[in-house]
Design a protein around this motif. Sequence first.
Motif, PDB file in Angstrom:
ATOM      1  N   THR A 295     -27.580 -46.057  28.612  1.00 53.01           N
ATOM      2  CA  THR A 295     -28.835 -46.743  28.909  1.00 53.01           C
ATOM      3  C   THR A 295     -29.905 -45.814  29.478  1.00 53.01           C
ATOM      4  OG1 THR A 295     -27.664 -48.841  29.199  1.00 53.01           O
ATOM      5  CG2 THR A 295     -29.832 -48.649  30.195  1.00 53.01           C
ATOM      6  N   PRO A 296     -29.634 -45.032  30.541  1.00 54.58           N
ATOM      7  CA  PRO A 296     -30.681 -44.108  31.019  1.00 54.58           C
ATOM      8  C   PRO A 296     -31.048 -43.052  29.989  1.00 54.58           C
ATOM      9  CG  PRO A 296     -28.613 -43.790  32.234  1.00 54.58           C
ATOM     10  CD  PRO A 296     -28.461 -45.035  31.427  1.00 54.58           C
ATOM     11  N   LEU A 297     -30.070 -42.568  29.221  1.00 47.73           N
ATOM     12  CA  LEU A 297     -30.376 -41.591  28.181  1.00 47.73           C
ATOM     13  C   LEU A 297     -31.322 -42.185  27.139  1.00 47.73           C
ATOM     14  CD1 LEU A 297     -26.955 -39.834  27.455  1.00 47.73           C
ATOM     15  CD2 LEU A 297     -28.894 -38.966  28.752  1.00 47.73           C
ATOM     16  N   GLY A 298     -31.075 -43.452  26.771  1.00 48.73           N
ATOM     17  CA  GLY A 298     -31.933 -44.099  25.789  1.00 48.73           C
ATOM     18  C   GLY A 298     -33.361 -44.243  26.276  1.00 48.73           C
ATOM     19  N   ALA A 299     -33.542 -44.689  27.523  1.00 50.38           N
ATOM     20  CA  ALA A 299     -34.891 -44.876  28.053  1.00 50.38           C
ATOM     21  C   ALA A 299     -35.627 -43.546  28.188  1.00 50.38           C
ATOM     22  CB  ALA A 299     -34.823 -45.584  29.405  1.00 50.38           C
ATOM     23  N   LEU A 300     -34.939 -42.528  28.697  1.00 50.85           N
ATOM     24  CA  LEU A 300     -35.583 -41.220  28.846  1.00 50.85           C
ATOM     25  C   LEU A 300     -35.916 -40.616  27.493  1.00 50.85           C
ATOM     26  CD1 LEU A 300     -33.408 -39.788  31.771  1.00 50.85           C
ATOM     27  CD2 LEU A 300     -35.790 -40.562  31.895  1.00 50.85           C
ATOM     28  N   GLY A 301     -35.072 -40.861  26.497  1.00 51.36           N
ATOM     29  CA  GLY A 301     -35.368 -40.396  25.141  1.00 51.36           C
ATOM     30  C   GLY A 301     -36.599 -41.078  24.567  1.00 51.36           C
ATOM     31  N   LEU A 420     -35.174 -45.178  36.865  1.00 46.95           N
ATOM     32  CA  LEU A 420     -34.488 -46.246  37.603  1.00 46.95           C
ATOM     33  C   LEU A 420     -33.064 -46.432  37.074  1.00 46.95           C
ATOM     34  CD1 LEU A 420     -34.615 -48.490  39.707  1.00 46.95           C
ATOM     35  CD2 LEU A 420     -35.561 -50.003  37.957  1.00 46.95           C
ATOM     36  N   ALA A 421     -32.913 -46.427  35.748  1.00 42.82           N
ATOM     37  CA  ALA A 421     -31.574 -46.568  35.156  1.00 42.82           C
ATOM     38  C   ALA A 421     -30.685 -45.383  35.535  1.00 42.82           C
ATOM     39  CB  ALA A 421     -31.685 -46.675  33.637  1.00 42.82           C
ATOM     40  N   PHE A 422     -31.274 -44.196  35.615  1.00 44.69           N
ATOM     41  CA  PHE A 422     -30.525 -43.001  36.040  1.00 44.69           C
ATOM     42  C   PHE A 422     -29.954 -43.200  37.433  1.00 44.69           C
ATOM     43  CE2 PHE A 422     -30.305 -38.883  38.143  1.00 44.69           C
ATOM     44  CZ  PHE A 422     -29.601 -38.116  37.216  1.00 44.69           C
ATOM     45  N   PHE A 426     -25.740 -44.009  37.594  1.00 43.70           N
ATOM     46  CA  PHE A 426     -25.422 -42.581  37.635  1.00 43.70           C
ATOM     47  C   PHE A 426     -23.965 -42.311  37.269  1.00 43.70           C
ATOM     48  CE2 PHE A 426     -23.844 -38.822  39.899  1.00 43.70           C
ATOM     49  CZ  PHE A 426     -24.670 -37.857  39.343  1.00 43.70           C
ATOM     50  N   ASP A 427     -23.036 -43.088  37.836  1.00 45.64           N
ATOM     51  CA  ASP A 427     -21.618 -42.865  37.537  1.00 45.64           C
ATOM     52  C   ASP A 427     -21.301 -43.061  36.058  1.00 45.64           C
ATOM     53  OD1 ASP A 427     -20.964 -42.095  40.071  1.00 45.64           O
ATOM     54  OD2 ASP A 427     -20.224 -44.049  40.707  1.00 45.64           O
ATOM     55  N   PRO A 428     -21.741 -44.170  35.416  1.00 51.76           N
ATOM     56  CA  PRO A 428     -21.500 -44.308  33.979  1.00 51.76           C
ATOM     57  C   PRO A 428     -22.158 -43.201  33.162  1.00 51.76           C
ATOM     58  CG  PRO A 428     -22.083 -46.432  34.925  1.00 51.76           C
ATOM     59  CD  PRO A 428     -22.316 -45.408  35.979  1.00 51.76           C
ATOM     60  N   LEU A 429     -23.359 -42.761  33.584  1.00 51.33           N
ATOM     61  CA  LEU A 429     -24.030 -41.682  32.858  1.00 51.33           C
ATOM     62  C   LEU A 429     -23.229 -40.390  32.955  1.00 51.33           C
ATOM     63  CD1 LEU A 429     -26.426 -40.367  31.396  1.00 51.33           C
ATOM     64  CD2 LEU A 429     -27.524 -40.090  33.625  1.00 51.33           C
ATOM     65  N   LEU A 430     -22.780 -40.075  34.156  1.00 52.17           N
ATOM     66  CA  LEU A 430     -22.005 -38.852  34.351  1.00 52.17           C
ATOM     67  C   LEU A 430     -20.727 -38.900  33.519  1.00 52.17           C
ATOM     68  CD1 LEU A 430     -21.697 -36.175  35.897  1.00 52.17           C
ATOM     69  CD2 LEU A 430     -20.560 -37.465  37.722  1.00 52.17           C
TER      70      LEU A 430
END
Length: 628
Positions: A295-301, A420-422, A426-430
């Motif tokens: 999710t954070p990767l998608g928004a930042l992309g 915000l999603a980052f 954070f744990d799921p992203l990592l």
Amino acid sequence: MSLLSLLLRRRFGPFFATQALGAFNDNVFRFALMFLLTYTVAEAQGWDISLLTNLVAGLFILPFFLFSGIAGQLADKYEKAHFVRSIKWLELGIMLTALIAFSFEWWWLLLSLVFVMGIQSALFGPVKYALLPQHLHEDELVNGNALVGMGTFVAILLGTLLGGLLAEWASQQMMWIGWVVVSFAALGLLASYGVPPAAAGQPDLKLEWNLYRQTSRILQSAVQQRSLLLSMLAISWFWFMGSGYLTQFPNFTRSVLLADESVGTLLLALFSLGVGGGALLCGFWSRGQIELGMTPLGALGMALFSFDLYTQAQAFPGLESGQDLRNLAEFWAAGGGAIAVDLALAGLCGGLFIVPLYSLIQRRSPQAIRSQMIAALNVMNALAMVISALLAALLLSWLELSLPQFFLVYGLSALLVGLLAFKLAFDPLLRFLIYLLSHSFYRVRHRGLEHIPETGGALVVANHVSFVDALLLAGACHRPLRFVIDKEIHDHPLLKRFLQLAGTVPISSEKVDRANLHQAFAAMGAALERGELVFIFPEGRLTPDGEIQTFKRGVERILAAHPVPVIPMALRGLWGSWFSRAEGRAFKKWPKRFWSRIEVVAGPALQPEEVTAARLQQEVSQLRGDWR
């Protein structure tokens, strides 16, 4: 189950075809009308193009706000397959009316039908997402959502393409547009008769016709689960962003790129195809689990490619004197490839962003009110799209921003959501980034991971073969693992900050640092009490010969104070890799293989009273077998 095999199942295939044909037909009708209005009718009638395109978008969106509340109740009250067929009959009636309106060029009726199509789509929305959890197993839900997302946006792609082509080819014989949408409505109705029955969630539900009261009641249920509410808000932002993009493409093509309908159709198609591709990629990477790290990767992309779209559009060359609007070849020759890539990749990031969120809402919503929860989400989505249309009118008509600046503003919103999603995920992203990194080195097969509990504290143990064991195990498990690692490695200057962020527990032997040993056991106990998974390599060091070394008794000490289940795991195939001690020290020899096949295997959980160090060593040895 693979994506293709799921498509071939009766419990999914007919529904997939039904919803894809519906989305396709919506877009054929709407974009044929929108292109006709933009390139033909607006100029002849003296209408404002920007205002007209936003009007069409608003007419389609408004019914989601007005009728989603009752749609969710109907989907929970009645058997869902029958409800789907009723909606498809309504679509056929609407398209027969559109045939008449196109034949006589009754633009007021066609604009009215955009609103009626919005009502039909609002009715279909809740049952569309509520039906999936009833027909799919839990580990199929992400793949099912990925296919629905892909199917929806590929249908948007094809519908957009056909709508644009029909607007060009049938501009003098508009009745052919009507015949096309009637034909596809009939095909969707036929497909709906293959959808298996799905029981009503609340057959005795008393309908609440007050939109405000109904939506407020369901949203109160969502507020009680923070993850549900945040997911609904994030999805609504996605539709805010996506509707802003899709609505402005025709005008952006004509006013900024100075290009004809073929270019507008291509850009719409690339964005939609990108979202569909992102949804499929999400299904592939998720491995049947909800992977919120995307999710954070998608928004930042989306933010990144929106900024680049602004830059490319600002620098796009004007027309030469006397030159007509650019066709597709001229657009590409003028440097349009970069804009096309930006839109496709922004769409792909959107697909990564939205699929895990829909899956989370479906899994965590109570079954009895799942359709109503989706309906409340649709109300929020509709409100977000209405706000997007109003904001577009404000920015473009009143503040007179250029369309590239408009995309820049939307890109800034994506950056804020991504940050915000980052923070929140954070744990799921990592964990997801670790999965991508570790699975770039090896072809990893996972077996038995269903033995890892969905909730609650547990101890996880495995053999220790290489310096990438922790990465492979963290990437394989769908829950965060709190690793216990050697303090000397933990305190390495290049690793310490990363390992602290990852929540690892540094540990020393009693002879080296007795105080640290006690702190480590206290940290492990606290993590288990919080319901976390704690991971230990009981050997305490890398194997020097590929064989499993004697397990130390620290596991027994932990379980004596905190009795929790223990999951044995085994790594297979890593001995001989560059990261192991085969043929000398790790990293000191020339790599002999890349992307080799390995396995991560988990066994059934052992209860704490039956665990000893020797028993665990035996279990891990059996899981590993002869393959080192």
